[in-house]
Design a protein around this motif. Structure first.
Motif, mmCIF file in Angstrom:
data_model
loop_
_atom_site.group_PDB
_atom_site.id
_atom_site.type_symbol
_atom_site.label_atom_id
_atom_site.label_comp_id
_atom_site.label_asym_id
_atom_site.label_seq_id
_atom_site.Cartn_x
_atom_site.Cartn_y
_atom_site.Cartn_z
ATOM 1 N N GLU A 179 1.004 -1.100 0.164
ATOM 2 C CA GLU A 179 0.114 -0.358 0.068
ATOM 3 C C GLU A 179 1.094 1.364 0.024
ATOM 4 O O GLU A 179 0.532 2.450 -0.923
ATOM 5 N N GLU A 180 2.121 1.173 0.881
ATOM 6 C CA GLU A 180 3.704 2.738 0.362
ATOM 7 C C GLU A 180 3.838 2.371 -0.051
ATOM 8 O O GLU A 180 3.914 4.201 -0.666
ATOM 9 N N ARG A 181 4.039 1.916 -0.885
ATOM 10 C CA ARG A 181 4.520 1.334 -1.968
ATOM 11 C C ARG A 181 3.741 2.266 -3.844
ATOM 12 O O ARG A 181 4.154 2.712 -4.196
ATOM 13 N N LEU A 182 2.129 1.363 -3.289
ATOM 14 C CA LEU A 182 1.173 1.679 -4.105
ATOM 15 C C LEU A 182 1.569 3.480 -4.247
ATOM 16 O O LEU A 182 1.444 4.382 -5.206
ATOM 17 N N ALA A 183 1.503 4.625 -2.655
ATOM 18 C CA ALA A 183 0.692 5.646 -2.479
ATOM 19 C C ALA A 183 2.156 6.002 -3.149
ATOM 20 O O ALA A 183 1.983 7.678 -3.584
ATOM 21 N N TRP A 184 3.338 5.954 -3.083
ATOM 22 C CA TRP A 184 4.697 6.797 -3.274
ATOM 23 C C TRP A 184 4.777 6.726 -5.073
ATOM 24 O O TRP A 184 5.294 7.472 -5.745
ATOM 25 N N PHE A 185 4.002 5.049 -5.385
ATOM 26 C CA PHE A 185 4.157 5.793 -7.204
ATOM 27 C C PHE A 185 3.158 6.562 -7.339
ATOM 28 O O PHE A 185 3.400 6.937 -8.508
ATOM 29 N N ALA A 210 1.533 -10.478 -10.073
ATOM 30 C CA ALA A 210 0.995 -9.904 -11.028
ATOM 31 C C ALA A 210 -0.133 -8.728 -9.712
ATOM 32 O O ALA A 210 -0.966 -7.173 -10.495
ATOM 33 N N ALA A 211 -1.050 -8.905 -8.956
ATOM 34 C CA ALA A 211 -1.767 -7.703 -8.728
ATOM 35 C C ALA A 211 -1.276 -6.432 -7.846
ATOM 36 O O ALA A 211 -1.546 -5.873 -8.669
ATOM 37 N N PHE A 212 0.409 -6.597 -7.739
ATOM 38 C CA PHE A 212 0.606 -4.514 -7.832
ATOM 39 C C PHE A 212 0.969 -4.645 -9.006
ATOM 40 O O PHE A 212 0.779 -3.333 -9.237
ATOM 41 N N ARG A 213 1.624 -5.250 -9.954
ATOM 42 C CA ARG A 213 1.458 -4.679 -11.489
ATOM 43 C C ARG A 213 0.566 -4.690 -12.222
ATOM 44 O O ARG A 213 0.365 -3.409 -12.350
ATOM 45 N N THR A 214 -0.920 -5.207 -11.723
ATOM 46 C CA THR A 214 -2.179 -4.330 -12.405
ATOM 47 C C THR A 214 -1.971 -3.288 -11.906
ATOM 48 O O THR A 214 -2.896 -2.189 -12.154
ATOM 49 N N GLU A 215 -1.988 -2.930 -10.383
ATOM 50 C CA GLU A 215 -2.126 -1.750 -9.569
ATOM 51 C C GLU A 215 -1.209 -1.005 -10.410
ATOM 52 O O GLU A 215 -1.809 0.264 -10.407
ATOM 53 N N LEU A 216 -0.223 -0.739 -10.197
ATOM 54 C CA LEU A 216 0.563 0.192 -11.084
ATOM 55 C C LEU A 216 0.289 0.778 -12.134
ATOM 56 O O LEU A 216 0.845 1.309 -13.086
ATOM 57 N N MET A 217 0.425 -0.438 -13.508
ATOM 58 C CA MET A 217 -0.515 -0.270 -14.899
ATOM 59 C C MET A 217 -2.083 1.158 -14.822
ATOM 60 O O MET A 217 -2.107 1.828 -14.761
ATOM 61 N N GLY A 258 -4.924 -8.648 -15.372
ATOM 62 C CA GLY A 258 -5.323 -7.388 -15.198
ATOM 63 C C GLY A 258 -4.407 -6.109 -15.413
ATOM 64 O O GLY A 258 -5.176 -5.431 -16.256
ATOM 65 N N VAL A 259 -3.085 -6.582 -15.969
ATOM 66 C CA VAL A 259 -1.620 -5.394 -16.543
ATOM 67 C C VAL A 259 -2.631 -5.481 -18.351
ATOM 68 O O VAL A 259 -2.904 -4.273 -18.280
ATOM 69 N N ARG A 260 -3.007 -7.006 -18.858
ATOM 70 C CA ARG A 260 -3.174 -6.523 -19.730
ATOM 71 C C ARG A 260 -4.481 -5.465 -20.136
ATOM 72 O O ARG A 260 -4.340 -4.559 -21.221
ATOM 73 N N VAL A 261 -4.978 -5.579 -19.519
ATOM 74 C CA VAL A 261 -6.030 -4.437 -19.559
ATOM 75 C C VAL A 261 -6.094 -3.304 -19.200
ATOM 76 O O VAL A 261 -6.223 -2.327 -19.736
ATOM 77 N N ALA A 276 8.629 1.594 -11.707
ATOM 78 C CA ALA A 276 7.969 0.663 -11.615
ATOM 79 C C ALA A 276 9.021 -0.821 -12.989
ATOM 80 O O ALA A 276 8.919 -1.891 -12.693
ATOM 81 N N ALA A 277 9.588 0.146 -14.025
ATOM 82 C CA ALA A 277 10.069 -0.882 -14.382
ATOM 83 C C ALA A 277 11.576 -1.772 -14.138
ATOM 84 O O ALA A 277 11.771 -3.287 -14.384
ATOM 85 N N ALA A 278 11.782 -1.466 -13.323
ATOM 86 C CA ALA A 278 13.080 -1.965 -12.630
ATOM 87 C C ALA A 278 12.644 -2.693 -11.493
ATOM 88 O O ALA A 278 13.272 -3.994 -11.343
ATOM 89 N N VAL A 279 11.262 -3.239 -11.133
ATOM 90 C CA VAL A 279 11.001 -3.847 -10.294
ATOM 91 C C VAL A 279 9.391 -4.960 -10.689
ATOM 92 O O VAL A 279 8.976 -5.880 -10.234
#
Lengths: 438, 512
Positions: free
Chosen positions: B182-188, B212-219, B244-247, B203-206
């Protein structure tokens, strides 16, 4: 024309805060019609949710009031709103007296004429007097038995150790004290029973509870001892009886020598205890410099007496209850009521206030707090307190601390309040315009 | 012996003791060693406790410390007395003025905003209450004045300003490396608003080692703030192993009108959707009208279409919706010779394909107010369009949606509503006594009606008396209270406010 009220007096008249704010909300011209004022009558019609507006009439001299709405609150929000409009100067002298107000006023006058004059002493027969004496003797016996049980119980607790106190034990004992007609002790036990034990971890686990409990046990033991002692002064005996819960009749108090002064209302606090609401009003004699405490009681939910409004004053005789220090009083002959009272008070230093507190504690060790007026500067940093010119300080406690800081802004001020073991509880600040209640 | 030591003995119990330790000057009054039984020792302890308790009570706690500088003078005036008398109970969160806590919070925030606009400050006597409520801090801060700021500094200095453990600072770079998801997403999300390229690089670095869930949120966060420079990253996202990422990647790319993705989708659209002119009949010839019809040909996805999110798992209708949603509405004229709105209204032979949802989505993704308003004019009452609509279209929608959907329309409007909208909603409430609409419409109406007409509406609602139905009566009473209090604030503060405060804000559709 009578003196126009201040809004604070209307606030004090409200049976509860919800009614007060509802009254405030209605205190706008839009829903009102046919308003008018001819001392002492104030009247108006308020458009509510029904098709016909509610008729409202108030006699501001008493005050008494009447509204045609079905509310069970007394006074209702319509009465309060009308009074607010008047108090805020939005209703001037004039207007056509409404039929409702005229009829109500006439009815009251008729009823008033038929009333039996008050204050006539009632003759009591010898048999009644004998029965009364027997009841008094019976009560004293019960109190003696009850306090003996209390003292044994306290000793048992200390012998077995307070750490082994059974939950609810104090509540059970309080109930027995009620049966023994020792309501003062029952109330103190109930208060103690409500205090949280606190954290069970750490070096001083439950330390505050332990200290408070032992201190209160000691004071209850002292009270029990005071009841059995025959060598007490009259004042100290009266004090012991007050704390046990013996009442003194109004007539007895009113028969004591009056203390005449213009008394400023320096604080007010309401509380509810089971089915009874209590209003504690602190007074300060602007000439004598004396303090007084006037108590009002009402069945819970019913309005409390609102004749003494914080910030206002009354020129009257006060009659003090027996016991020392003389503090609790009844208002006797009232000669004038002041919406706002202006007076000077230098305020004492912290050391003087504490010295007074110690003196009254010596007279009444069970006293919870005592009024004080301190001249000093309030602050929050590094800890909440009020400090005088000499640099002496006392901790600020209670809910009005922030308001005091907000009002004074850290400038020296003359602050009224109550001194108690926790510190100083501010209630009002003296300004050039009079008292401002916090 | 101190009171604490006495309390320690009392805690354990005197039952096992033969005497008490010396208690200073009190010792002369207490039994000595071996002089008394257990009960006498207990009484002796109680005697000592009473004496020491009275001594302790006679010494109120001190507050040592150096004097602090008093507050500076306030230069701003207080609001009028009636405003102050209403602010008091609202700041105390007293239910007497307004019943619902959320209504109280709304009205108070609005009132404090007006006080700030009027260049005024809270009276000193209300500062204590105002600062005691940390939830109001943002609204209260602009009206604190010099005294209030001084008091706040005092509160903070004494550590009395509520909870000191602040939530993590989303700008702290440590959070991205060591924080919770959650904190990482807030930072992002914060980083995307400040340095979108840097955030994407982080984001690309990690990316590969992230779940998958985290990548989906980033996207999803990238899609919300997508820029042309993100196109390459999003194109790669179309091939991500997480659906989720593809969508999210497809949605992000469809928000870039000049992206290759949109070009590919537009080309597919041209193959699937066409407008044809039919042979006119006699009447049409007489009127010199042509008959246009929409021909929709569902397509079978090839490998490239599957990569673009139009795979076999979708039904033909879903695939068409996704396709249309990815095409900017303004392009349809050049693609098929018809506007986006016409895609919804043109005649189709059976089976008829529903293109409306795709066009609405495309309008939203592209912020296309023209198409949104045209769609409503064409009868598409999709509540998602509300933020893009002009007042006329909003009025049309409020008039045409079923009463039960009115709340869904209104909750998407920013406040205050345009006056015409407030009038229409108010009339609807009055005409039906609110029986057909959801109860929250009353609440929305009371809060969102423009201030300058709040008093008038309060009177009109008051004149309704007692309609049938307990819920309606309650909602009516609540709405009347809110409007009344708002009107009082408005009337009292209006003389001090700039005239612009009283104009309707431009409606989201661009029309005043």
């Amino acid at each position: 024309m009578g003196e126009r009220w201040r809004p604070e007096r209307v606030t004090a008249l409200a049976p509860d805060s919800a009614s007060d704010v509802a009254g405030h909300r209605l205190a706008i011209p839009t829903p009102w019609s046919d308003v008018g004022y001819s001392h002492p009558l104030l009247w108006g019609a308020c458009q509510g949710s029904g098709s016909a507006p509610y008729s409202v009439a108030v006699d501001v001299s008493e005050p008494s009031y009447r509204c045609s709405c079905p509310s069970h609150k007394f006074p209702c929000k319509h009465v309060l709103a009308l009074l607010y409009l008047w108090a805020e100067g939005r209703i001037d002298e004039g207007g056509t007296l409404s039929r409702f107000a005229a009829q109500w006023s006439a009815t009251r006058n008729t009823a008033g004429e038929e009333k039996t004059p008050k204050g006539e002493p009632t003759e009591r027969t010898e048999a009644q007097l004998a029965a009364s004496a027997a009841r008094a003797e019976q009560r004293e016996e019960r109190v003696t038995g009850g306090l003996a049980e209390l003292d044994r119980w306290l000793a048992d607790q200390v012998t077995a150790g307070l750490a082994h106190t059974r939950p609810g034990a104090m509540g059970d004992l309080a109930a027995r004290m009620v049966d023994a007609q020792v309501p003062g002790v029952a109330g103190r036990l109930r208060d103690l029973n409500r205090r949280p034990i606190g954290s069970r971890t750490g070096a001083r686990a439950g330390g505050a509870w332990l200290d408070d409990t032992l201190a209160e046990y000691g004071l209850l033991h002292l009270l029990s001892r005071g009841w059995t002692r025959t060598d007490l002064t009259d004042d100290l005996r009266a004090t012991v009886r007050n704390h046990i819960g013996f009442t003194v009749t109004k007539d007895t108090v009113l028969a004591t020598a009056p203390v005449a002064d213009t008394w400023a209302v320096i604080g007010m606090r309401d509380s509810d205890e089971e089915q009874v609401s209590t209003r504690r009003v602190w007074l300060y004699g602007t000439t004598t410099g004396r303090y007084a405490l006037v108590l009002f009681f009402a069945q819970r939910g019913m309005p409390l007496d609102a004749s003494l409004v914080p910030g206002s004053g009354v020129t009257a005789d006060l009659h003090f209850y027996p016991g020392g220090p003389a503090l609790r009083a009844l208002v006797g002959d009232t000669r004038d009521v002041h919406q706002r009272v202006r007076f000077g008070a230098d305020g004492s230093s912290v050391a003087e206030a504490v010295a007074t507190w110690r003196r009254v504690l010596a007279e009444d060790p069970w006293l919870g707090s005592y009024p004080a007026v301190i001249r000093g500067s309030a602050r929050l940093v590094p800890s909440p307190g009020i400090a005088d010119d000499a640099g002496d300080s006392v901790r600020l406690a209670g809910g009005a601390t922030l308001s005091l800081l907000a009002f004074t802004g850290g400038q020296p001020a003359t602050v009224f309040g109550e001194l108690e073991p926790r510190g100083f509880l501010p209630t009002a600040v003296l300004t050039d315009d009079g008292l401002v209640v916090l | 012996m101190t009171f604490d030591a006495l309390a320690s003995i009392a805690a354990v119990g005197t039952g096992q003791r033969s005497s008490l330790p010396p208690v200073g000057a009190l010792s002369a009054y207490l039994p000595g060693p071996g002089e008394a039984g257990p009960q006498a020792i207990a009484y002796a302890l109680l005697d000592a406790a009473a004496a020491l308790a009275v001594v302790a009570r006679g010494t109120p706690a001190a507050a040592p410390g150096e004097p602090v500088a008093p507050a500076p003078e306030d230069s701003r005036p207080e609001p009028p007395a009636h405003v102050v008398s209403l602010l008091g109970p609202l700041l105390s969160d007293d239910a007497g003025v307004i019943r619902l806590p959320s209504d109280r919070a709304y009205v108070l925030a609005e009132a404090l905003g007006l006080v700030a606009q009027a260049g005024m400050r809270l009276p000193h006597r209300l500062l204590g209450t105002a600062l005691a409520r940390r939830d109001l801090r943002a609204s209260v801060r602009p009206v604190l004045g010099a005294r209030g700021e001084w008091l706040l500094t005092q509160l903070q200095g004494a550590g009395l300003d509520g909870v000191k453990v602040a939530s993590a600072d989303p700008s702290d770079p440590e959070l991205w490396d060591a924080g919770t998801s959650e904190e990482r997403l807030a930072w992002f999300r914060r980083a995307r608003s400040v340095d979108p390229e840097g955030a994407r690089a982080a984001a690309a670095a990690v990316w590969k080692e992230s779940p998958a869930a985290f990548r989906t949120e980033l996207m999803a966060a990238i899609a919300a703030t997508v820029a042309p420079s993100d196109e390459g990253f999003c194109e790669e996202g179309l091939e991500d192993r997480a659906e989720g990422v593809r969508v999210g990647a497809a949605e992000a790319l469809s928000r870039l009108p000049h992206s290759a993705y949109v070009t590919r989708m537009a080309a597919r659209s041209r193959e699937s959707i066409a407008v044809a002119e039919l042979e006119p009949g006699a009447l049409h010839r007489l009127l010199k009208q042509t008959i246009r019809t929409l021909r929709v040909t569902p397509f079978e996805p090839d490998e490239a279409a599957v990569r673009d999110g139009l795979g076999h798992k979708l039904s033909s209708a879903e695939r068409l919706t996704r396709l249309v949603a990815a095409v900017p509405p303004a392009s349809w004229a050049s693609l098929v010779g018809a506007s986006a709105a016409e895609l919804v209204t043109l005649h189709q032979d059976e089976p008829r394909w529903e293109l409306g949802p795709g066009v609405v989505t495309a309008s939203l993704r592209n912020g296309d107010t023209t198409t949104a308003n045209s769609l409503v004019a064409a009868g598409v009452m999709d509540v998602r369009l509300v933020p893009l609509l002009a007042t006329d279209a909003i009025l049309a929608m409020t008039a045409q949606v079923p009463p039960t959907l009115l709340a869904a329309v209104l909750e998407r409007l920013s406040t205050p509503w345009p006056q015409d909208v407030a009038t229409a909603v108010g009339q609807q409430l009055i005409s039906s006594n609110g029986h057909q609409v959801r109860p929250e419409v009353w609440t929305m109406f009371a809060r969102a009606t423009p201030l300058r007409v709040a008093g008038g509406w309060a009177n009109r609602l008051r004149s309704l008396g007692q309609p049938e139905g307990r819920v309606i009566r309650t909602m009516l009473r609540d709405a009347t209270s809110v409007l009344t209090v708002r009107a009082v604030f408005a009337d009292e503060l209006r003389p001090f406010l700039p005239e612009t405060s009283w104009q309707d804000p431009p409606s989201p559709g661009g029309r005043p």
